[in-house]
Design a protein around this motif. Structure first.
Motif, PDB file in Angstrom:
ATOM      1  N   MET A   7       0.828  -1.207   0.000  1.00  0.00           N
ATOM      2  CA  MET A   7       0.000   0.000   0.000  1.00  0.00           C
ATOM      3  C   MET A   7       0.866   1.263   0.000  1.00  0.00           C
ATOM      4  O   MET A   7       0.587   2.216  -0.727  1.00  0.00           O
ATOM      5  CB  MET A   7      -0.937  -0.006   1.212  1.00  0.00           C
ATOM      6  N   ALA A   8       1.917   1.262   0.835  1.00  0.00           N
ATOM      7  CA  ALA A   8       2.792   2.438   0.913  1.00  0.00           C
ATOM      8  C   ALA A   8       3.455   2.704  -0.433  1.00  0.00           C
ATOM      9  O   ALA A   8       3.579   3.863  -0.860  1.00  0.00           O
ATOM     10  CB  ALA A   8       3.839   2.244   2.003  1.00  0.00           C
ATOM     11  N   TRP A   9       3.874   1.641  -1.107  1.00  0.00           N
ATOM     12  CA  TRP A   9       4.572   1.795  -2.400  1.00  0.00           C
ATOM     13  C   TRP A   9       3.613   2.233  -3.501  1.00  0.00           C
ATOM     14  O   TRP A   9       3.878   3.189  -4.227  1.00  0.00           O
ATOM     15  CB  TRP A   9       5.247   0.482  -2.774  1.00  0.00           C
ATOM     16  N   THR A  10       2.473   1.552  -3.608  1.00  0.00           N
ATOM     17  CA  THR A  10       1.554   1.863  -4.706  1.00  0.00           C
ATOM     18  C   THR A  10       0.864   3.213  -4.520  1.00  0.00           C
ATOM     19  O   THR A  10       0.586   3.907  -5.502  1.00  0.00           O
ATOM     20  CB  THR A  10       0.487   0.765  -4.849  1.00  0.00           C
ATOM     21  N   SER A  20      -5.293   1.176  17.488  1.00  0.00           N
ATOM     22  CA  SER A  20      -5.265   2.630  17.686  1.00  0.00           C
ATOM     23  C   SER A  20      -3.986   3.056  18.389  1.00  0.00           C
ATOM     24  O   SER A  20      -3.422   4.124  18.098  1.00  0.00           O
ATOM     25  CB  SER A  20      -6.485   3.082  18.490  1.00  0.00           C
ATOM     26  N   GLU A  21      -3.490   2.228  19.316  1.00  0.00           N
ATOM     27  CA  GLU A  21      -2.216   2.520  19.978  1.00  0.00           C
ATOM     28  C   GLU A  21      -1.056   2.342  19.007  1.00  0.00           C
ATOM     29  O   GLU A  21      -0.101   3.124  19.008  1.00  0.00           O
ATOM     30  CB  GLU A  21      -2.022   1.623  21.206  1.00  0.00           C
ATOM     31  N   LEU A  22      -1.152   1.326  18.162  1.00  0.00           N
ATOM     32  CA  LEU A  22      -0.164   1.147  17.100  1.00  0.00           C
ATOM     33  C   LEU A  22      -0.102   2.394  16.232  1.00  0.00           C
ATOM     34  O   LEU A  22       0.989   2.908  15.917  1.00  0.00           O
ATOM     35  CB  LEU A  22      -0.539  -0.077  16.257  1.00  0.00           C
ATOM     36  N   GLY A  23      -1.271   2.898  15.863  1.00  0.00           N
ATOM     37  CA  GLY A  23      -1.318   4.101  15.041  1.00  0.00           C
ATOM     38  C   GLY A  23      -0.755   5.313  15.755  1.00  0.00           C
ATOM     39  O   GLY A  23      -0.028   6.118  15.158  1.00  0.00           O
ATOM     40  N   ARG A  24      -1.088   5.460  17.032  1.00  0.00           N
ATOM     41  CA  ARG A  24      -0.593   6.609  17.796  1.00  0.00           C
ATOM     42  C   ARG A  24       0.930   6.624  17.859  1.00  0.00           C
ATOM     43  O   ARG A  24       1.564   7.655  17.628  1.00  0.00           O
ATOM     44  CB  ARG A  24      -1.168   6.580  19.213  1.00  0.00           C
ATOM     45  N   ILE A  25       1.511   5.463  18.158  1.00  0.00           N
ATOM     46  CA  ILE A  25       2.979   5.376  18.222  1.00  0.00           C
ATOM     47  C   ILE A  25       3.577   5.673  16.849  1.00  0.00           C
ATOM     48  O   ILE A  25       4.545   6.425  16.711  1.00  0.00           O
ATOM     49  CB  ILE A  25       3.426   3.981  18.693  1.00  0.00           C
ATOM     50  N   GLY A  26       2.984   5.064  15.822  1.00  0.00           N
ATOM     51  CA  GLY A  26       3.506   5.224  14.469  1.00  0.00           C
ATOM     52  C   GLY A  26       3.419   6.641  13.940  1.00  0.00           C
ATOM     53  O   GLY A  26       4.211   7.042  13.077  1.00  0.00           O
ATOM     54  N   MET A  27       2.470   7.409  14.457  1.00  0.00           N
ATOM     55  CA  MET A  27       2.355   8.812  14.043  1.00  0.00           C
ATOM     56  C   MET A  27       3.518   9.637  14.571  1.00  0.00           C
ATOM     57  O   MET A  27       3.845  10.692  14.022  1.00  0.00           O
ATOM     58  CB  MET A  27       1.040   9.407  14.555  1.00  0.00           C
ATOM     59  N   GLU A  28       4.166   9.145  15.645  1.00  0.00           N
ATOM     60  CA  GLU A  28       5.249   9.894  16.288  1.00  0.00           C
ATOM     61  C   GLU A  28       6.627   9.477  15.793  1.00  0.00           C
ATOM     62  O   GLU A  28       7.620  10.119  16.134  1.00  0.00           O
ATOM     63  CB  GLU A  28       5.178   9.688  17.806  1.00  0.00           C
ATOM     64  N   ARG A  29       6.700   8.411  14.999  1.00  0.00           N
ATOM     65  CA  ARG A  29       7.986   7.874  14.547  1.00  0.00           C
ATOM     66  C   ARG A  29       8.343   8.388  13.157  1.00  0.00           C
ATOM     67  O   ARG A  29       7.476   8.785  12.385  1.00  0.00           O
ATOM     68  CB  ARG A  29       7.932   6.346  14.528  1.00  0.00           C
ATOM     69  N   GLU A  30       9.637   8.292  12.864  1.00  0.00           N
ATOM     70  CA  GLU A  30      10.109   8.657  11.527  1.00  0.00           C
ATOM     71  C   GLU A  30       9.785   7.537  10.539  1.00  0.00           C
ATOM     72  O   GLU A  30       9.939   6.353  10.860  1.00  0.00           O
ATOM     73  CB  GLU A  30      11.617   8.906  11.543  1.00  0.00           C
ATOM     74  N   PRO A  31       9.340   7.869   9.327  1.00  0.00           N
ATOM     75  CA  PRO A  31       9.073   6.831   8.321  1.00  0.00           C
ATOM     76  C   PRO A  31      10.359   6.160   7.859  1.00  0.00           C
ATOM     77  O   PRO A  31      11.449   6.705   8.016  1.00  0.00           O
ATOM     78  CB  PRO A  31       8.401   7.605   7.190  1.00  0.00           C
ATOM     79  N   GLU A  32      10.199   4.973   7.293  1.00  0.00           N
ATOM     80  CA  GLU A  32      11.332   4.182   6.804  1.00  0.00           C
ATOM     81  C   GLU A  32      11.215   3.988   5.293  1.00  0.00           C
ATOM     82  O   GLU A  32      10.100   3.980   4.757  1.00  0.00           O
ATOM     83  CB  GLU A  32      11.362   2.816   7.506  1.00  0.00           C
ATOM     84  N   PRO A  33      12.345   3.817   4.602  1.00  0.00           N
ATOM     85  CA  PRO A  33      12.285   3.537   3.155  1.00  0.00           C
ATOM     86  C   PRO A  33      11.520   2.235   2.899  1.00  0.00           C
ATOM     87  O   PRO A  33      11.816   1.212   3.512  1.00  0.00           O
ATOM     88  CB  PRO A  33      13.758   3.400   2.757  1.00  0.00           C
ATOM     89  N   VAL A  34      10.549   2.289   2.035  1.00  0.00           N
ATOM     90  CA  VAL A  34       9.669   1.145   1.817  1.00  0.00           C
ATOM     91  C   VAL A  34      10.438  -0.113   1.425  1.00  0.00           C
ATOM     92  O   VAL A  34      10.212  -1.198   1.972  1.00  0.00           O
ATOM     93  CB  VAL A  34       8.610   1.468   0.734  1.00  0.00           C
ATOM     94  N   HIS A  35      11.368   0.000   0.484  1.00  0.00           N
ATOM     95  CA  HIS A  35      12.042  -1.189  -0.032  1.00  0.00           C
ATOM     96  C   HIS A  35      13.086  -1.744   0.932  1.00  0.00           C
ATOM     97  O   HIS A  35      13.525  -2.886   0.768  1.00  0.00           O
ATOM     98  CB  HIS A  35      12.686  -0.873  -1.388  1.00  0.00           C
TER      99      HIS A  35
END
Length: 230
Positions: free
Chosen positions: A82-85, A193-208
């Protein structure tokens, strides 16, 4: 920022849609059913109910393990695809850390655990540090007895969480006695929802470059590698 959170790393399947600090949709089941045929319809239904289109998402967040090898792969593969497409940001969060959030207001340490067979645990330790609920001891694969001996040295009670707790509860009680505290039924399911909350605060990673956190090889992989050395 709008985000989709996906957790299929264990028996619990969880989907959540967040809009900034607001959880606008959440779906959780704890059933022995095939995630591979259920997760995409669940994502579709939650997003439809939340009135969020895929193109409107800014970030995809996934529980990256440890847990069931197949379960982890399903969630991570869907999130990466999903992130890639859709050309969206991708963030991975420890599956143990998500469970630990259910004890973030506990006045001691929090120990999430998943059974790893042969008296082994996937586990870690979380608690308040510098005013923030965070990792105290990194996630690991460890023999239960070694882990309990380590926890006995702590000067605070330990709250144990996880749907596999019943497999180890008796032994934990024997070793830690009153130091061990056990969560109730509603505390053991990881909340997307907790997974989402934590993930909103983290830096994204390169998809590949994003990879799951298995903490050990699958038995088939381990056997194959051993055979190559002969």
């Amino acid at each position: 920022m709008k985000a989709l959170a996906i957790d299929t790393s264990n028996l619990v399947m969880g989907i959540a849609v967040l809009d900034g600090e607001k959880v606008i949709g959440e779906y959780i089941t704890n059933l022995k059913k095939n995630h591979s045929v259920r997760v995409m319809p669940a994502i579709h239904d939650v997003m439809k109910e939340a009135n969020v289109k895929p193109a409107e998402l800014d970030r995809i967040i996934t529980a990256k393990g440890p847990g069931s090898y197949t379960g982890v792969r399903i969630g991570v593969t869907i999130a990466k695809t999903m992130a890639w497409t859709l050309k969206k940001e991708l963030v991975g969060v420890s599956s143990l850390e998500v469970v630990a959030q259910n004890g973030k207001y506990f006045g001691g340490y929090v120990c999430p655990l998943f059974d790893a067979r042969r008296t082994q645990l996937y586990t870690g330790l979380y608690g308040k540090k510098d005013g923030q609920f965070q990792t105290v001891k990194e996630d690991r694969l460890v023999l239960r007895e070694n882990w309990l001996n380590e926890l006995k040295k702590l000067d605070q009670p330990v709250l144990f969480l996880g749907n596999d707790l019943d497999l180890h509860k008796e032994r934990i009680s024997e070793e830690l006695s009153d130091q061990a505290v056990f969560g109730s039924a509603a505390d053991h399911n990881p909340r997307p929802s907790e997974l989402g909350r934590i993930g909103m605060e983290r830096e994204p990673e390169p998809v590949h470059h994003f990879v799951p956190s298995y903490l050990q090889l699958a038995e088939a992989e381990a056997n194959w590698l051993a055979a190559q050395k002969k």
